[in-house]
Design a protein around this motif. Sequence first.
Motif, PDB file in Angstrom:
ATOM      1  N   MET A 297       0.910  -1.091   0.042  1.00 53.11           N
ATOM      2  CA  MET A 297      -0.052   0.179   0.134  1.00 53.11           C
ATOM      3  C   MET A 297       0.612   0.987   0.161  1.00 53.11           C
ATOM      4  O   MET A 297       0.494   2.317  -0.376  1.00 53.11           O
ATOM      5  N   ARG A 298       2.011   0.959   0.610  1.00 55.92           N
ATOM      6  CA  ARG A 298       3.031   2.339   0.798  1.00 55.92           C
ATOM      7  C   ARG A 298       4.189   2.134   0.250  1.00 55.92           C
ATOM      8  O   ARG A 298       5.243   1.757   0.854  1.00 55.92           O
ATOM      9  N   PRO A 299       4.312   1.849  -1.057  1.00 53.29           N
ATOM     10  CA  PRO A 299       5.659   1.471  -1.662  1.00 53.29           C
ATOM     11  C   PRO A 299       6.815   2.559  -1.256  1.00 53.29           C
ATOM     12  O   PRO A 299       6.413   3.764  -1.039  1.00 53.29           O
ATOM     13  N   VAL A 300       7.928   1.975  -1.058  1.00 47.68           N
ATOM     14  CA  VAL A 300       9.144   2.903  -0.686  1.00 47.68           C
ATOM     15  C   VAL A 300       9.725   3.971  -2.101  1.00 47.68           C
ATOM     16  O   VAL A 300       9.533   3.161  -3.261  1.00 47.68           O
ATOM     17  N   GLY A 301       9.543   5.076  -2.117  1.00 48.78           N
ATOM     18  CA  GLY A 301      10.079   5.786  -2.980  1.00 48.78           C
ATOM     19  C   GLY A 301      11.345   5.760  -3.293  1.00 48.78           C
ATOM     20  O   GLY A 301      12.491   5.156  -2.632  1.00 48.78           O
ATOM     21  N   GLY A 302      11.910   6.295  -4.374  1.00 47.94           N
ATOM     22  CA  GLY A 302      13.069   6.667  -4.807  1.00 47.94           C
ATOM     23  C   GLY A 302      13.872   5.323  -5.574  1.00 47.94           C
ATOM     24  O   GLY A 302      15.058   5.051  -5.787  1.00 47.94           O
ATOM     25  N   GLY A 303      12.974   4.369  -5.923  1.00 48.14           N
ATOM     26  CA  GLY A 303      13.384   3.116  -6.430  1.00 48.14           C
ATOM     27  C   GLY A 303      13.930   2.278  -5.548  1.00 48.14           C
ATOM     28  O   GLY A 303      14.490   1.086  -5.940  1.00 48.14           O
ATOM     29  N   ALA A 304      13.807   2.236  -4.287  1.00 47.45           N
ATOM     30  CA  ALA A 304      14.595   1.257  -3.309  1.00 47.45           C
ATOM     31  C   ALA A 304      13.559   0.200  -3.278  1.00 47.45           C
ATOM     32  O   ALA A 304      12.336   0.259  -3.749  1.00 47.45           O
ATOM     33  N   ARG A 305      13.870  -0.910  -2.808  1.00 43.68           N
ATOM     34  CA  ARG A 305      13.166  -2.129  -2.888  1.00 43.68           C
ATOM     35  C   ARG A 305      13.088  -2.917  -1.487  1.00 43.68           C
ATOM     36  O   ARG A 305      14.136  -2.787  -0.797  1.00 43.68           O
ATOM     37  N   VAL A 306      12.106  -3.393  -1.311  1.00 43.84           N
ATOM     38  CA  VAL A 306      11.669  -4.028  -0.016  1.00 43.84           C
ATOM     39  C   VAL A 306      11.446  -5.518  -0.158  1.00 43.84           C
ATOM     40  O   VAL A 306      10.280  -5.859  -0.764  1.00 43.84           O
ATOM     41  N   GLU A 307      12.127  -6.469   0.550  1.00 42.98           N
ATOM     42  CA  GLU A 307      11.847  -8.041   0.239  1.00 42.98           C
ATOM     43  C   GLU A 307      11.178  -8.390   1.782  1.00 42.98           C
ATOM     44  O   GLU A 307      11.669  -8.033   2.673  1.00 42.98           O
ATOM     45  N   VAL A 308      10.020  -8.960   1.957  1.00 44.63           N
ATOM     46  CA  VAL A 308       9.438  -9.172   2.994  1.00 44.63           C
ATOM     47  C   VAL A 308       9.244 -10.748   2.885  1.00 44.63           C
ATOM     48  O   VAL A 308       8.641 -11.410   2.259  1.00 44.63           O
ATOM     49  N   LYS A 309       9.819 -11.231   4.058  1.00 53.40           N
ATOM     50  CA  LYS A 309       9.538 -12.803   4.065  1.00 53.40           C
ATOM     51  C   LYS A 309       9.115 -13.349   5.694  1.00 53.40           C
ATOM     52  O   LYS A 309       9.417 -12.275   6.691  1.00 53.40           O
ATOM     53  N   GLN A 520      11.738  14.674  24.606  1.00 57.16           N
ATOM     54  CA  GLN A 520      12.851  15.306  23.601  1.00 57.16           C
ATOM     55  C   GLN A 520      13.271  14.680  22.373  1.00 57.16           C
ATOM     56  O   GLN A 520      13.630  15.136  21.368  1.00 57.16           O
ATOM     57  N   PHE A 521      13.167  13.449  22.412  1.00 58.68           N
ATOM     58  CA  PHE A 521      13.885  12.753  21.335  1.00 58.68           C
ATOM     59  C   PHE A 521      12.744  12.034  20.583  1.00 58.68           C
ATOM     60  O   PHE A 521      12.741  11.657  19.568  1.00 58.68           O
ATOM     61  N   LYS A 522      11.257  12.227  21.023  1.00 63.87           N
ATOM     62  CA  LYS A 522      10.510  11.488  20.199  1.00 63.87           C
ATOM     63  C   LYS A 522      10.024  11.877  18.784  1.00 63.87           C
ATOM     64  O   LYS A 522      10.004  11.214  17.931  1.00 63.87           O
ATOM     65  N   ASN A 523      10.250  13.246  18.826  1.00 59.26           N
ATOM     66  CA  ASN A 523      10.195  13.891  17.226  1.00 59.26           C
ATOM     67  C   ASN A 523      11.158  13.466  16.179  1.00 59.26           C
ATOM     68  O   ASN A 523      10.994  13.360  15.245  1.00 59.26           O
ATOM     69  N   LEU A 524      12.202  12.980  16.710  1.00 56.72           N
ATOM     70  CA  LEU A 524      13.374  12.351  15.702  1.00 56.72           C
ATOM     71  C   LEU A 524      12.897  11.084  15.186  1.00 56.72           C
ATOM     72  O   LEU A 524      13.260  10.845  13.873  1.00 56.72           O
ATOM     73  N   TRP A 525      11.916  10.408  15.709  1.00 56.57           N
ATOM     74  CA  TRP A 525      11.343   9.345  15.391  1.00 56.57           C
ATOM     75  C   TRP A 525       9.984   9.597  14.515  1.00 56.57           C
ATOM     76  O   TRP A 525       9.781   9.252  13.206  1.00 56.57           O
ATOM     77  N   THR A 526       9.056  10.372  15.014  1.00 55.86           N
ATOM     78  CA  THR A 526       7.847  10.441  14.561  1.00 55.86           C
ATOM     79  C   THR A 526       7.922  11.296  13.171  1.00 55.86           C
ATOM     80  O   THR A 526       6.908  10.987  12.402  1.00 55.86           O
ATOM     81  N   LYS A 527       8.712  12.035  12.852  1.00 55.16           N
ATOM     82  CA  LYS A 527       9.000  12.667  11.616  1.00 55.16           C
ATOM     83  C   LYS A 527       8.880  11.852  10.415  1.00 55.16           C
ATOM     84  O   LYS A 527       8.744  12.233   9.187  1.00 55.16           O
ATOM     85  N   TYR A 528       9.268  10.505  10.627  1.00 57.04           N
ATOM     86  CA  TYR A 528       9.584   9.497   9.579  1.00 57.04           C
ATOM     87  C   TYR A 528       8.216   8.724   9.455  1.00 57.04           C
ATOM     88  O   TYR A 528       8.293   7.774   8.547  1.00 57.04           O
ATOM     89  N   VAL A 529       7.268   8.862  10.328  1.00 55.19           N
ATOM     90  CA  VAL A 529       6.146   8.064  10.219  1.00 55.19           C
ATOM     91  C   VAL A 529       5.278   8.508   9.359  1.00 55.19           C
ATOM     92  O   VAL A 529       5.170   9.888   9.003  1.00 55.19           O
ATOM     93  N   ASP A 530       4.604   7.493   8.378  1.00 50.84           N
ATOM     94  CA  ASP A 530       3.763   7.959   7.499  1.00 50.84           C
ATOM     95  C   ASP A 530       2.513   8.022   7.799  1.00 50.84           C
ATOM     96  O   ASP A 530       1.438   7.477   7.931  1.00 50.84           O
ATOM     97  N   ASN A 531       2.028   9.546   8.186  1.00 53.99           N
ATOM     98  CA  ASN A 531       0.992   9.933   8.837  1.00 53.99           C
ATOM     99  C   ASN A 531      -0.241   9.887   7.828  1.00 53.99           C
ATOM    100  O   ASN A 531      -1.587  10.069   7.910  1.00 53.99           O
ATOM    101  N   ASP A 532       0.123  10.022   6.487  1.00 56.25           N
ATOM    102  CA  ASP A 532      -1.024  10.054   5.556  1.00 56.25           C
ATOM    103  C   ASP A 532      -1.434   8.484   5.411  1.00 56.25           C
ATOM    104  O   ASP A 532      -2.621   8.559   4.458  1.00 56.25           O
ATOM    105  N   MET A 533      -0.851   7.569   5.745  1.00 57.98           N
ATOM    106  CA  MET A 533      -1.445   6.178   5.628  1.00 57.98           C
ATOM    107  C   MET A 533      -2.853   6.060   6.291  1.00 57.98           C
ATOM    108  O   MET A 533      -2.812   6.592   7.689  1.00 57.98           O
ATOM    109  N   CYS A 539      -6.221   4.279  13.429  1.00 58.07           N
ATOM    110  CA  CYS A 539      -5.710   3.366  14.743  1.00 58.07           C
ATOM    111  C   CYS A 539      -5.216   4.509  15.964  1.00 58.07           C
ATOM    112  O   CYS A 539      -4.602   4.242  16.959  1.00 58.07           O
ATOM    113  N   ASN A 540      -5.197   5.685  15.494  1.00 58.46           N
ATOM    114  CA  ASN A 540      -4.806   6.638  16.645  1.00 58.46           C
ATOM    115  C   ASN A 540      -3.794   6.416  17.322  1.00 58.46           C
ATOM    116  O   ASN A 540      -3.646   6.278  18.581  1.00 58.46           O
ATOM    117  N   PHE A 541      -2.462   6.450  16.659  1.00 61.38           N
ATOM    118  CA  PHE A 541      -1.224   6.471  17.199  1.00 61.38           C
ATOM    119  C   PHE A 541      -0.925   7.716  18.105  1.00 61.38           C
ATOM    120  O   PHE A 541       0.134   7.347  19.077  1.00 61.38           O
TER     121      PHE A 541
END
Length: 543
Positions: A297-309, A520-533, A539-541
């Motif tokens: 549903m949310r493919p990675v941009g930039g041409g990178a690939r993800v393998e899930v097993k 004070q550190f939480k924003n360093l992580w949350t800014k990479y969360v896909d909030n548009d999903m 699910c109200n994260f």
Amino acid sequence: MAVAARGGRGSFGGGGLRNIVSYRIFASALFTILFIATISVLLNTNPAPPSHDSVIPSSGNAYMQRTFLALKSDPLRTRLDLIHKQANDHITLVNAYAAYARKLKLDISRQLRMFDDLARNFSDLAARPGPRTAPEDEVEGTGDEDLVRQLEKEVKDRVKIARLMIAESKESYDNQIKIQKLKDTIFSVNELLVKAKKNGQVASLIAAKSIPKSLHCLAMRLVEERIAHPDKYTEEEDSAEFEDPSLYHYAIFSNNVIAVSVVVNSAVKNAQEPWKHVFHVVSDRMNVAAMKVWFKMRPVGGGARVEVKAVEDYAFLNSSYVPVLRQMESANYGDNAKLRNPNYSLLNHLRFYLPEMYPKLHRILFLDDDVVVQKDLSALWRIDLDGKVNGAVETCFGSFHRYAHYLNFSNSVIREKFNPKACAWAYGMNIFDLDAWRREKCTDQYHYWQNLNEDGTLWKSGMLPPGLITFYSTTKSLDKSWHVLGLGYNPSISMDEINHAAVIHFNGNMKPWLDIAINQFKNLWTKYVDNDMEFVQVCNFGL
């Protein structure tokens, strides 16, 4: 001549005798005079009590007699002096307590007022004229005794009140009592603190290991999406890029969908050539479907690939080959909470089977799911590891994080093979040379030591101790700016150090996706969360 000589001796002897007799007469007369004088003095100083018919002595005689008595012995004067001394002592004591209360600025106005009143009362009593300064025509004896008795009674009453007040307020002013009370308070508070710390650790561990409602909701929504639209999520053939050794390959083992998505998003967004980056994600059977739906549903941009097993996709990972699986099936590890969860435990141990999982690759970067990539990491594939297997950041400083902290050096097997002062390193971001791994047969080393530790006596629980043993002499130290740790437990890490880090690691119980995260550190992580999903919003994260 003989007659003259006798006569001379005789006259000398007679003169001596007369002198002795004269001395004795003089001494007797002297003692007689002294005896008579003593009797006279005694008779004069102790006169017989006057009869009722006798005349009262004049004031002049009484004054002379009183003065003479005062010179000899006056019990009333002594008694009066003692009363005045007692009053003066309590004046000093009461004034001291009142002054100390004012200095401390205590809110005890009632006590201050009472202390001041007592001090004035004592001062009035001490300044009151004594019986010896009474008018000269005052009757002697009974009047003096009554005055002294009345003064003594008043002083005793004031002293009693003062002592009661001091006893009541002594706890507030007495330093020894205050010190002892403070010690007791510190001891009781320390006990409460220790208890609170233990409860906090237990609560924090429960919060860290439990699955938050939002994560559970997200996984359920993703699985529901797959069931509702099976045509969209058909299995695809493996891409050739997944085995291309010229690309930059990552290994991420986790069952946390949102955490894995942050790792992948942060790495891709900070990569200079994102199309060269390939991510190998392995999850358990329960979460692999949700993981696949997310990246579909949310493919990675930039041409990178993800393998899930799934773990089960690797057939060689069975109890006949993997010691941990065999030990989990036995009763020896029944008391180990981690090993009672086979999926969780096996996901953690996959890091020791990278060459078998990716046989065509030369290097691979292992990342934990609680890291955030802040810079391009492609330089790690070009670092010279000097023939070593593992490139990692060392964590030791002083006597901390040495091998002695993780391994049981009271065991002779450990003591003979390893140096207790050897520096430990960190898992979470490790570049592995898989060709050197195969050459050094590190997986076999891991199996050997894992079998020896079947009873759990060689090292503490966790994944770092077996890693320290397996890569004991085959680890290359990397610059510390590659990997900064502690964002999940240490709020004092400087932002300058964090900003210069290529990878930051939220190791510890306060994970960034939990409510207990360090703010004070939480924003360093949350800014990479896909909030548009859409499912993240549903699910109200609360990010």
